[in-house]
Every structure is written in structure tokens, then in C-alpha cells.
Design an enzyme around this catalytic site. Structure first.
Site, PDB file in Angstrom:
ATOM      1  CG  ASP A   1      28.925 -70.733  37.760  1.00 20.56           C
ATOM      2  OD1 ASP A   1      29.653 -70.736  36.750  1.00 20.56           O
ATOM      3  OD2 ASP A   1      28.186 -71.682  38.069  1.00 20.56           O
TER       4      ASP A   1
ATOM      5  CB  CYS B   1      32.165 -73.077  31.280  1.00 18.91           C
ATOM      6  SG  CYS B   1      31.127 -71.798  30.541  1.00 18.91           S
TER       7      CYS B   1
ATOM      8  CE1 TYR C   1      26.172 -62.856  35.355  1.00 17.45           C
ATOM      9  CE2 TYR C   1      27.918 -62.921  36.993  1.00 17.45           C
ATOM     10  CZ  TYR C   1      27.290 -62.293  35.935  1.00 17.45           C
ATOM     11  OH  TYR C   1      27.789 -61.096  35.459  1.00 17.45           O
TER      12      TYR C   1
END
Length: 453
Positions: A382, A409, A315
Site C-alpha cells: 500500500d 490511490c 507501507y
């Protein structure tokens, strides 16, 4: 009806005691046995709330604080009236989203985020940890880096447009667009455009990128169906001449140049990056350096990142991590960069064209790993907010790396994936959490995962 309940012209109002913080930007309260997810409160407060989603048969309700009856010592005046719940509802409208913790001191915001991360890890991965959430940004007077005011950090911002063509933002979980005349969380480069003074009729959405390095900003306009070129030219004439402008079709993922360029130039960790207008880049001005430092620090300290190593950046986006990985492994090593978005993958090719040790592959991570099985010394992961998922985690374990650095996140999908890694015989060997989104409920984590034993 109890004396603490009253009906108003705008809906039902209740008095509740605010309970613990929960993932998603709200706290848990109860009314007559029913869970109420309350936004704009602080645990321990007694407040009056306005129900915003309250179907009689629903398992839970949602509500906004409209009056604080017994305030927490951590409550502070909200920095943005348009996002302040009590002030907004007093004027007959909901607050805009995106600054739902602006009424909480920054120190308490970070402690609340730490509680959320700890609860998710315990519930979804059976991991008992209470990591501190680190401030990111300029230090105030004194020895502690506390992130300053928590304002002026967004290098990217997304706006809606009202029916009358004014710049606005959406209320939480709503199609309602509320006009705005400032964006306190944004860098000066965004506010200096004064988009709220522009007649945006014919536009549905506006995306803005103003790189922290001061390079040329980009305004992306998403026109409504049937908007004519004459209308776009009228908007173009109202924008500063030194700003790039492009139209964007989110359904076709097409960006068309109107003026200047369709990309911005970002800088981090000693490298420059071209990032296409709709491509992903960390929105906090200090996030790229912070995350690169955390990832490479974990891998360097563990001896997993050294000249000649074979690593993969999954990613990978435009190559934020790929470039410093290529520096670390040198020309005797190898870096596989995998990104699903075609435009962003093209950016990576341009950004890494001078690094022969880097192989860039555009495609879904699970497909690339299946078609190109190989072993790695280390992986960087990620993923988007949804996380990697069980199938990808299984593929990563099968590739037998010595270590994985996982950037996330979202604490919920992160904790879920950590659980999958543990089921596969891996362990959480290191964890850092960063407050890259002050005044919102979001946070970023960087974890080091290694095979158990």
C-alpha cells in the site's frame, strides 16, 4: 483573432469542444492545434474557458470552464458554489480545489474514472481492462448501492489560512487561499467545529481529523514562524472544549500537545487504532472496511491467507491491514509490518502490542527487504501516491511470494508498477476499483498479482 476568442480583463477566453477525460481531473481539448487541459467540463460539451496557465511557448495550456454553451446530459448543478468554476470566475476568482467533478452526476463520475484507469493500464502496462469503479457508501432507495449523494465522507480535511486569518482552501495549482464557510465533503464532526468562525491569524495551515466512530476530534495548527504562545491560546479558547488541539511543525514533523491528545482513535474490521495527528489514515469514512475486505477477500479466496502463513504488510501505516492479517494467520503464522514514518510506526507498535506473531520494523521498504531477505506466502503493498517503483517491485518478486495484494490511490503509478510486475513474469489476477473520493478525480484500486503460470 477568431470570433470565438475574446480578451477580458481577467485573461484570454476561448470556445472549445471538450474531448476525452485524462488523468488528473481534466479533459483534453484543442485550440488551433494546441492541447488545452480543461477542468470543470464533461466530454462532448462545447464550452467557453478561461486560460489559467498559457505561456506562448508551452506545449499545452490549462483552462477552467466559465460558460457551458452545449451541456452534457450528465451535467448537474454543483453542490458547492465556492468550488463551482463558472460561479467563481463570475465573481472574479478561481474555484477552490478538491471538488473538481462536482458538476458531474455520480454515475458518470465513476464511468470517467473507469476510463482513466483503463487508459493508464493500456498505455503503461499493455493491459486491456475496463473495470467498473464501485460506489462506496450508503445506498439510496432501490437495489443499487450508488454511494448516496457523495457528500459527508471526509473524516480528514486540510485547510489554508487567508492573510486576514480566515479559514480557506487553495485554488488548483495556486498559492491563492479562498475563504470557505463550509466543507460539504466533510463529515458532520468537521463542519460542527465551525473553524471558519475562528480568528486564525498566526496560523499557516489547519489539519482536522474527526473519526467516523465518533471519538474525540483533533485539530492540528501549523503556526507561522514567530507566532507566540499567547496567539495559540487565543485560538484554543475559540475551539470547543471537547476537541483535542495540537501544534504541528511539518518541517520537523513534530506535534506538540495544546489540549487533549495528539492522536485520534479509529476503528475498522473489529480493531481499534491509535493514529498520531499527522499520521496516515484513509479519509473516506467507509474506506478502511472496504479496503480490508477487498484485500483479505482476494487473499482468502486464492488460498494465500490461512493459519500458519507468513505474510508482510509493506507501507503498513498504523496497522490497518496488519491487524486483520494477524487474525488470519493466527499465532502459528507471522506478519512483518514495515513503515517508514517513525511516528506512524510507533502507533503500529501500540496498536499491535497484543499480537506476538507481528514483527514491526520502522524503515524504508527497500532497505528492510534488502537487510532481511525472506520468503512470504503473501504480501500486502500500500505505497504512497508515487507507487512502489521498479527497484521495490524487483525486490518483491525476488522474495518469491505466492501472491501480492496491491492497494493504490493513483492509477498512473499503479499501472506503471503493474507493467514492472508483468516484465518480471507476474500477472494481474484480480482487480477492483472504488470511488473513495466522490466529486474528485481520485480513485482507489486493489489488485491481486500472482506469478504467471
Amino acid at each position: 483573432m477568431s470570433p470565438d476568442t475574446q480578451t477580458t480583463s481577467t485573461g484570454l477566453e476561448l470556445v472549445v469542444d471538450v474531448g476525452p477525460v485524462a488523468h488528473g481531473g481534466h479533459c483534453v481539448a484543442r485550440h488551433e492545434g494546441r492541447v488545452v487541459f480543461v477542468r470543470h467540463g464533461i466530454p462532448g460539451e462545447r464550452v467557453r474557458v478561461r486560460l489559467t496557465d498559457a505561456e506562448e511557448k508551452a506545449k499545452f495550456w490549462r483552462a477552467d470552464v466559465v460558460e457551458v454553451l452545449d451541456a452534457s446530459p450528465d451535467r448537474v448543478p454543483h453542490f458547492w458554489r465556492t468550488a463551482d468554476s463558472a460561479s467563481s470566475w463570475a465573481h472574479g476568482r478561481p474555484p477552490v480545489g478538491g471538488a473538481e467533478l462536482g458538476h458531474v452526476s455520480l454515475r458518470r463520475q465513476r464511468s470517467l474514472k473507469s476510463e482513466v484507469l483503463a487508459e493508464q493500464l493500456k498505455r503503461l502496462a499493455a493491459v486491456e481492462l475496463s473495470p467498473d469503479v464501485e460506489a462506496v457508501g450508503p445506498a439510496n432507495a432501490g437495489e443499487t448501492d450508488d454511494g448516496g449523494s457523495g457528500l459527508g465522507w471526509r473524516t480528514r480535511a486540510s485547510f489554508g489560512v487567508t492573510q486576514s486569518g480566515r479559514l480557506g482552501m487553495h485554488a488548483h495549482r495556486s498559492d491563492q487561499v479562498i475563504p470557505v464557510q463550509e466543507m460539504p465533503l466533510a463529515v458532520d464532526g468537521i463542519n460542527a467545529l465551525r473553524l471558519w468562525d475562528v480568528d486564525l491569524q498566526g496560523i499557516e495551515r489547519v489539519e482536522v481529523a474527526a473519526p467516523a466512530n465518533g471519538s474525540r476530534p483533533l485539530v492540528l495548527l501549523a503556526p507561522a514562524p514567530g507566532t507566540r504562545a499567547k496567539r495559540l491560546n487565543s485560538i484554543l479558547s475559540q475551539l470547543p472544549a471537547d476537541v483535542s488541539v495540537a501544534s504541528y511543525d511539518p518541517l520537523k514533523n513534530e506535534t506538540l500537545q495544546l489540549r487533549g491528545r495528539t492522536w485520534v482513535q479509529e476503528s475498522a474490521a473489529g480493531h481499534d487504532y491509535r493514529v498520531t495527528g499527522a499520521g496516515f489514515w484513509q479519509i473516506h469514512r467507509d474506506a478502511p472496511e472496504t479496503l480490508v475486505g477487498a484485500v483479505t477477500g482476494f487473499l482468502h479466496d486464492g488460498g494465500f491467507l490461512e493459519p500458519g502463513a507468513a505474510v508482510a504488510d509493506l507501507y503498513a501505516g498504523a496497522g490497518l491491514f496488519t491487524a486483520p492479517l494477524a487474525d488470519a494467520v493466527g499465532e502459528t503464522g507471522s506478519v512483518l509490518s514495515v513503515e517508514g514514518a517513525p511516528g506512524t510506526s510507533r502507533d503500529a507498535r501500540k496498536n499491535l502490542h497484543g499480537s506476538p506473531q507481528v514483527e514491526i520494523v520502522q524503515g524504508k521498504v527497500e532497505r528492510v527487504l534488502r537487510q532481511r531477505p525472506r520468503q512470504f506466502d503473501a504480501l500486502i503493498l500500500d505505497p504512497p501516491r508515487a507507487g512502489a517503483g521498479k527497484a521495490v517491485v524487483s525486490q518483491l518478486i525476488d522474495s518469491k511470494p505466492r501472491a501480492i495484494a496491491y492497494v493504490s490511490c493513483d492509477p498512473s503509478s499503479f499501472a506503471r508498477d503493474i507493467g514492472y510486475f508483468q516484465q518480471g513474469g507476474w500477472q494481474l489476477a484480480g482487480l477492483r476499483a472504488f470511488d473513495l473520493y466522490p466529486h474528485t478525480h481520485h480513485l482507489e484500486t486493489v489488485a491481486l498479482l500472482t506469478p504467471r503460470g
